[in-house]
Enzyme design. Structure first.
Site, PDB file in Angstrom:
ATOM      1  N   GLY A   1       0.850  -1.190   0.000  1.00 31.92           N
ATOM      2  CA  GLY A   1       0.000   0.000   0.000  1.00 31.92           C
ATOM      3  C   GLY A   1       0.881   1.233   0.000  1.00 31.92           C
ATOM      4  O   GLY A   1       2.102   1.144   0.133  1.00 31.92           O
TER       5      GLY A   1
ATOM      6  N   HIS B   1       5.762   2.778  15.678  1.00 31.47           N
ATOM      7  CA  HIS B   1       5.650   1.346  15.372  1.00 31.47           C
ATOM      8  C   HIS B   1       5.981   0.515  16.617  1.00 31.47           C
ATOM      9  O   HIS B   1       5.288  -0.453  16.921  1.00 31.47           O
ATOM     10  CB  HIS B   1       6.584   0.958  14.223  1.00 31.47           C
ATOM     11  CG  HIS B   1       6.035   1.271  12.869  1.00 31.47           C
ATOM     12  ND1 HIS B   1       5.555   0.292  12.028  1.00 31.47           N
ATOM     13  CD2 HIS B   1       5.885   2.440  12.208  1.00 31.47           C
ATOM     14  CE1 HIS B   1       5.137   0.860  10.901  1.00 31.47           C
ATOM     15  NE2 HIS B   1       5.329   2.152  10.997  1.00 31.47           N
TER      16      HIS B   1
ATOM     17  N   ARG C   1       3.233   0.069  19.298  1.00 28.74           N
ATOM     18  CA  ARG C   1       2.093  -0.807  18.976  1.00 28.74           C
ATOM     19  C   ARG C   1       2.423  -2.285  19.151  1.00 28.74           C
ATOM     20  O   ARG C   1       1.513  -3.114  19.123  1.00 28.74           O
ATOM     21  CB  ARG C   1       1.649  -0.564  17.524  1.00 28.74           C
ATOM     22  CG  ARG C   1       1.089   0.814  17.272  1.00 28.74           C
ATOM     23  CD  ARG C   1       0.381   0.921  15.939  1.00 28.74           C
ATOM     24  NE  ARG C   1       1.109   0.409  14.810  1.00 28.74           N
ATOM     25  CZ  ARG C   1       1.496   1.134  13.761  1.00 28.74           C
ATOM     26  NH1 ARG C   1       1.260   2.415  13.723  1.00 28.74           N
ATOM     27  NH2 ARG C   1       2.123   0.563  12.754  1.00 28.74           N
ATOM     28  N   ARG C   2       3.683  -2.632  19.316  1.00 28.86           N
ATOM     29  CA  ARG C   2       4.088  -4.037  19.397  1.00 28.86           C
ATOM     30  C   ARG C   2       3.896  -4.603  20.791  1.00 28.86           C
ATOM     31  O   ARG C   2       4.333  -4.002  21.772  1.00 28.86           O
ATOM     32  CB  ARG C   2       5.564  -4.178  19.045  1.00 28.86           C
ATOM     33  CG  ARG C   2       5.816  -4.145  17.583  1.00 28.86           C
ATOM     34  CD  ARG C   2       7.291  -4.425  17.334  1.00 28.86           C
ATOM     35  NE  ARG C   2       7.766  -3.373  16.449  1.00 28.86           N
ATOM     36  CZ  ARG C   2       8.944  -2.823  16.483  1.00 28.86           C
ATOM     37  NH1 ARG C   2       9.838  -3.201  17.363  1.00 28.86           N
ATOM     38  NH2 ARG C   2       9.264  -1.883  15.632  1.00 28.86           N
TER      39      ARG C   2
ATOM     40  N   ASP D   1       8.769  -5.658   8.296  1.00 28.42           N
ATOM     41  CA  ASP D   1       8.294  -4.295   8.030  1.00 28.42           C
ATOM     42  C   ASP D   1       9.499  -3.375   7.916  1.00 28.42           C
ATOM     43  O   ASP D   1      10.163  -3.112   8.909  1.00 28.42           O
ATOM     44  CB  ASP D   1       7.359  -3.855   9.154  1.00 28.42           C
ATOM     45  CG  ASP D   1       6.494  -2.674   8.774  1.00 28.42           C
ATOM     46  OD1 ASP D   1       6.647  -2.138   7.662  1.00 28.42           O
ATOM     47  OD2 ASP D   1       5.665  -2.274   9.597  1.00 28.42           O
TER      48      ASP D   1
END
Length: 176
Positions: A7, A50, A53-54, A83
């Site tokens: 995306g 990031h 959120r893990r 990622d």
């Protein structure tokens, strides 16, 4: 099963991959490919977002250029969330803008080979950048070309491909 999730920037592709990983019953290894460069505070903030959120139980692996080796060491029942592929490609560009084509081709081929044989489930997050104009600068053209060709090769070997736009997943290949 290998799953390519692609995306545009801020499309929700990483969040979608994270949701899939959260549903996995076994161990999850987060494979972070970005190179932290001194002085880029905006990028450091993206990395921190990031990280926040893990879940604490996810293992972190930072393979540098050796992404194929990280995949080759994965075991049965493990899920790898990679990622992102675009950030991995950036590792083959020097500070002067030069591109390590030989190193890239070797590691690209090794990645495709590792994906074909790994017993682990792999979620690959990548940028879809092929909808814009052809860039004027040589370095950017090389990046766009190489990432576009790699995305096509990854889509060919992955059993599932999802395009994420506006936070909404669209199944391009495989199960919805």
């Amino acid at each position: 099963m290998q799953h390519l999730i692609t995306g545009g920037a801020r499309s929700g592709k990483s969040r979608f991959a994270e949701q899939l990983a959260l549903a996995h019953a076994g161990p999850v290894r987060y494979v972070a490919t970005a190179e932290r460069r001194a002085g880029d505070e905006a990028f450091a903030a993206r990395i921190a977002q990031h990280q926040s959120r893990r879940p604490a139980g996810w293992q972190l692996h930072e393979p540098g250029r050796e992404l194929a080796a990280a995949i080759a060491t994965a075991g049965v029942g493990e899920l790898l969330l990679v990622d992102c592929i675009g950030m991995w490609l950036m590792r083959f560009f020097g500070a002067d803008g030069g591109f390590d084509r030989a190193g890239w081709q070797q590691q690209r081929d090794a990645l495709l080979a590792a994906l074909a044989v790994t017993p682990a489930r792999v979620l690959l997050v990548s940028n879809e950048i092929g909808w814009g104009v052809v860039p004027l600068g040589e370095e950017t053209r090389v990046f766009v070309d190489e990432l576009g060709w790699l995305n096509q090769a990854l889509a060919a070997v992955c059993q599932q491909v999802t395009l994420v736009a506006c936070g909404q997943p669209l199944c391009l290949k495989g199960a919805a």
